[in-house]
Design an enzyme around this catalytic site. Sequence first.
Site, short mmCIF file in Angstrom:
data_model
loop_
_atom_site.label_atom_id
_atom_site.label_comp_id
_atom_site.label_asym_id
_atom_site.label_seq_id
_atom_site.Cartn_x
_atom_site.Cartn_y
_atom_site.Cartn_z
N SER A 264 -6.53 -86.32 31.00
CA SER A 264 -7.33 -85.29 30.34
C SER A 264 -8.32 -85.95 29.39
CB SER A 264 -6.39 -84.33 29.62
OG SER A 264 -7.07 -83.18 29.20
N ARG B 90 -4.81 -71.83 21.10
CA ARG B 90 -3.80 -72.54 21.88
C ARG B 90 -3.37 -71.73 23.09
NH1 ARG B 90 -2.08 -77.47 23.40
NH2 ARG B 90 0.16 -77.57 23.67
N ASP C 187 -5.12 -78.33 39.59
CA ASP C 187 -5.77 -78.42 38.27
C ASP C 187 -7.14 -77.77 38.35
OD1 ASP C 187 -6.92 -79.14 35.85
OD2 ASP C 187 -6.32 -81.24 35.96
N HIS D 218 -3.27 -78.45 35.34
CA HIS D 218 -3.69 -79.59 34.54
C HIS D 218 -2.49 -80.28 33.89
CE1 HIS D 218 -6.34 -82.09 32.27
NE2 HIS D 218 -5.96 -81.60 31.11
N ASP D 219 -1.50 -79.51 33.52
CA ASP D 219 -0.31 -80.09 32.90
C ASP D 219 0.44 -81.05 33.81
OD1 ASP D 219 -0.38 -79.25 30.33
OD2 ASP D 219 1.16 -77.71 30.52
#
Lengths: 620, 620
Positions: free
Chosen positions: B159, B229, B324, B357-358
């Site tokens: 990232s 967040r 992602d 993405h994680d």
Amino acid sequence: MTDDRKNSIGFVETRTIRVVEADAPLQLQCGKRLGPIDVAYETCGKRTPEGDNVVLICHALSGNAHVAGYHGPDDRKPGWWDMMVGPGKAIDTDKYFVICSNVLGGISGTTGPSSINPATGRRYGLDFPIITIADMVKVQKLLLDKLGVRQLLTAVGGSMGGMQVLQWAIAYPDFVKSAMVVASTTRLSAQAIAFDAVGRNAILADGYFNHGQYHDQDHGPDRGLAIARMIGHITYLSEESMRDKFGRNLRSSDRYGYDFNSEFSVETYLDYQGQTFVERFDANCYLYITKAMDYFDLERQYGSVAEALAGTKARFLVASFTSDWLFTAAQAEEIVDALVTGGKDVSYCSIHSPYGHDAFLLEPKTLGAVLSGFLDGTYAKLHPVERENSRPQPPPTVFHFRRIDQARRARVDYELIDSLIEPASRVLDVGCGDGELLAKLIRDKNIRGEGIELDQELVVRSIQRGLSVIHRDIERGLHQYAADSFDYAILSQTLQTVKDPEKVFRELLRVANRVIISFPNFAHWACRLQLLWQGRAPRTRQLPFRWYDSPNIHCLSLKDFDRFCEESGARVEKRIPLGKSRLTPVRFMPNLFAAQAVYVTSRNGGRAPSCIPAASKSRL
Amino acid sequence: MTDDRKNSIGFVETRTIRVVEADAPLQLQCGKRLGPIDVAYETCGKRTPEGDNVVLICHALSGNAHVAGYHGPDDRKPGWWDMMVGPGKAIDTDKYFVICSNVLGGISGTTGPSSINPATGRRYGLDFPIITIADMVKVQKLLLDKLGVRQLLTAVGGSMGGMQVLQWAIAYPDFVKSAMVVASTTRLSAQAIAFDAVGRNAILADGYFNHGQYHDQDHGPDRGLAIARMIGHITYLSEESMRDKFGRNLRSSDRYGYDFNSEFSVETYLDYQGQTFVERFDANCYLYITKAMDYFDLERQYGSVAEALAGTKARFLVASFTSDWLFTAAQAEEIVDALVTGGKDVSYCSIHSPYGHDAFLLEPKTLGAVLSGFLDGTYAKLHPVERENSRPQPPPTVFHFRRIDQARRARVDYELIDSLIEPASRVLDVGCGDGELLAKLIRDKNIRGEGIELDQELVVRSIQRGLSVIHRDIERGLHQYAADSFDYAILSQTLQTVKDPEKVFRELLRVANRVIISFPNFAHWACRLQLLWQGRAPRTRQLPFRWYDSPNIHCLSLKDFDRFCEESGARVEKRIPLGKSRLTPVRFMPNLFAAQAVYVTSRNGGRAPSCIPAASKSRL
């Protein structure tokens, strides 16, 4: 995106009508009662004396009753779907009578959380009961009752409007003759709920929200509402359309400002969207309407989507957009599959568009063609006497054919296939092209026909013919069809072009009593001699392609197919080897002399093979 | 997601070091100066006396210096990449010395906007200068200088960490021997900037933000930070993983609550994520770090990604994850393409994962195999003497082969292809499988080899062999390679399986001086006779498949290929018809007697055809 005023319906007026009185409140799904309820609505076009041309348009989250036209000479912007609704437009107000009402819980005149609560004399705020899509539809029904509407030719809506359309078809099956569900779903995804939840959080967290009693304050929860709208807006666009529209452009400079002011074009665009939304919308309404969308869940309510739709009687059109990631094509296909499972009349088009979820407001051409074709087709079906005159002929468009030349297919196969099909049977035409064969079979044999087609333009054209066609790649399987759904499935000149012919064939055998398949014969003498003497991949009139650009990715002969049927547990009922162009069967050494073949096969028996013995054991 | 404590590096300590003094402030990219600057960092493993085993790990938005291990016996959670970093793990602390520092502008010890501004004695707040990825890397370099590090074996990060890695390779080309860029990009998309902007908006709109001077208040901008967040968190997951994890489940009831409390599991999950983030992170830092990410744009800064990377000397590994949607595979491939265009040493793996993405924090197995394979391979390349011993042998995994049996390919072709290739040449092996042929050519002929492969497992295995391999479908073209990038391109037993052989062949002719192609001969006598006498699609040892399950979607003979070369403007330099298994060329009537063929072709001339005359005009 707005049409010229000349093509517009012109001036329209919002009317408000009380549909629920204070002393007879409406029972809501949440268990509470609500009354009085006023509804704001607009109409365009004229109702026929029979009242058989009524179109109800259901709006989305931020829409309202003002669907088309202008409110007056100074009105700068037309209604939200003006491009689709008007004289000569897709929803043609010269033919149809259009009603659009503001939803329960909405801002523009219909009773909602910012209306005055008669019990307190103050605005409802958070005292307003939670409403659902079913409640909205119930109120719309009360409105139509008041207006003396006895049936809907169609209910149509995009996004949350599509949810209402589904609910209409379920709640009032005899009232709704057809349903057009655009960019919608039977239930939001976890991701969509998450975005809604964060948006609501932003409103509830705004210091000015004050439990929804912000109307007498200097400030409302404007920043919270703007943030909610910004989040929403990102989800209405696709990544592709954002890239095309904004990319990483800076608003007013070619250098970074090195501060926290909005400087990327996409930032200032979102700021603008948030700001204008605050000016025209209401934070309480945003909370209630998004919650209604989150709660909508036909699977939860009925056990499954198929069960939810089991009692519907409408003809359905489902449309989705390829780049819509909020209400995805996969979700639309769940609706289609459930309808197919229930044996309902359904058409589906997955419209190629870069515009994401907003495409339902931005693709007037393709969506318009689909909607008008389906609507006209539905009207024609309900009025069979006027049918030939009223059904519009498909325009003479030039199409780009994929895979196989549909025109050639027509010339060679259609007459023969027509002769093989019993009158009044149920027929699935796989790869139905522009629907010519289906239309012919309906005309000649009065069949009940459905089509599957991969090419969007051909799907649109089929729908314009009034046919029921599903936009899908047959390689994905036919799992949505129950066994023996059809008397016949037709796969014409396509088997040799699919990746997995075995899977496709097995699926066809499962869903239809008889499968009619045609293909070019790779063991035709000309092919054999070319390979034998010239040592080259054969090219013939039936197989005209070069080895490297052929759509025929499998080569098979009659003999190969005979064996394939044997291995697949299929019975060959008819086996009709054909010459290059004539319809007379080739009777002598067919595997050698036939350029192509038409087979009628079935899963578990049937009549003995006729025409040419299927079990011919000639080595050729 | 955390490993057992037993496999952990154990206890680690965060140290802080001053890298910039107040009287000699650092010049930042925005034009301002900043000093003093302290940096918090952790290390694991031992540095070799040569200092040639240093791995720098760069963290993402919400990470910090605590990459692995525990801070003490009461520490419940290990560092953020503990699964990847430790003894025997992918980044093996038994072999490598790992450094991870908290970024400039971060919260956990490195100077940032919530540090005390020496000029005022108060926290910086919004007086902190805007920082960039380049500034972060500059500060990391100062740290490494202080620690006496003279070179990095690798810089690795996911990232925003990947952005830093790119910046490292560009800014310090001689310092960085290799670079591992995971789930990253050279610039955020408009959509990603939009999400960041809305998050910042939520913080700035929070009534408690107070221009960043919230530290002495009872409340900070907690709700704004939580909303930021939450938005971020949605973008870190995929729609698929949210569906799997939460679906539309309710938290604690099977009935709707009909209020605005969080009730869907996904809502309470986001609430929790927002809340815990507020407890461990800082709103000012969130503003500054997301802005640094938004500003990172190698194309803007250097004109193009290729120009940005033109001066780099590192070996590159790029990895992305299929689901992602924040840092997409397409963005990763832009990096790969730019590196290929510049003739850099690059490997790429698009890892299949549902985690969005994680995934860079959640896919230890595949990502670990790729990282460790690449890292060990890089170390081995830099230490050729120890090479044979130190390079780990690929594990004896069972692979599922796609398209064509790689094992058979090896047995028949490799020896012959080996004999056709000049020593020390540049070779592209298209469909390189597990890299066996490339490895053999490197060993035998000292070539500089690169591979392209479609199958993820085979790509991983090739990377584990220390090879440079790009994970890609060749049908997408080879546009990223300049003309004449290679002396040879090899396409073994694959031409007949691709959709568009003409495109593939033309591309190969463009990028390589010579193209070596092998394929099965469809005009072999056995095929001819089977079609002639049996009237069936041929099946032979070289063409063992049935008509409907063959991966060979095109049928061609030597003669077809001769003509194809003629039409494609290719010259046939060598034409080696082969029998079923022997390597002796078939000299008599090859189009009839060869079961397969190997061709050496070129675009624009070369030596006259050898072995068997290419222009043989035999009718067979």
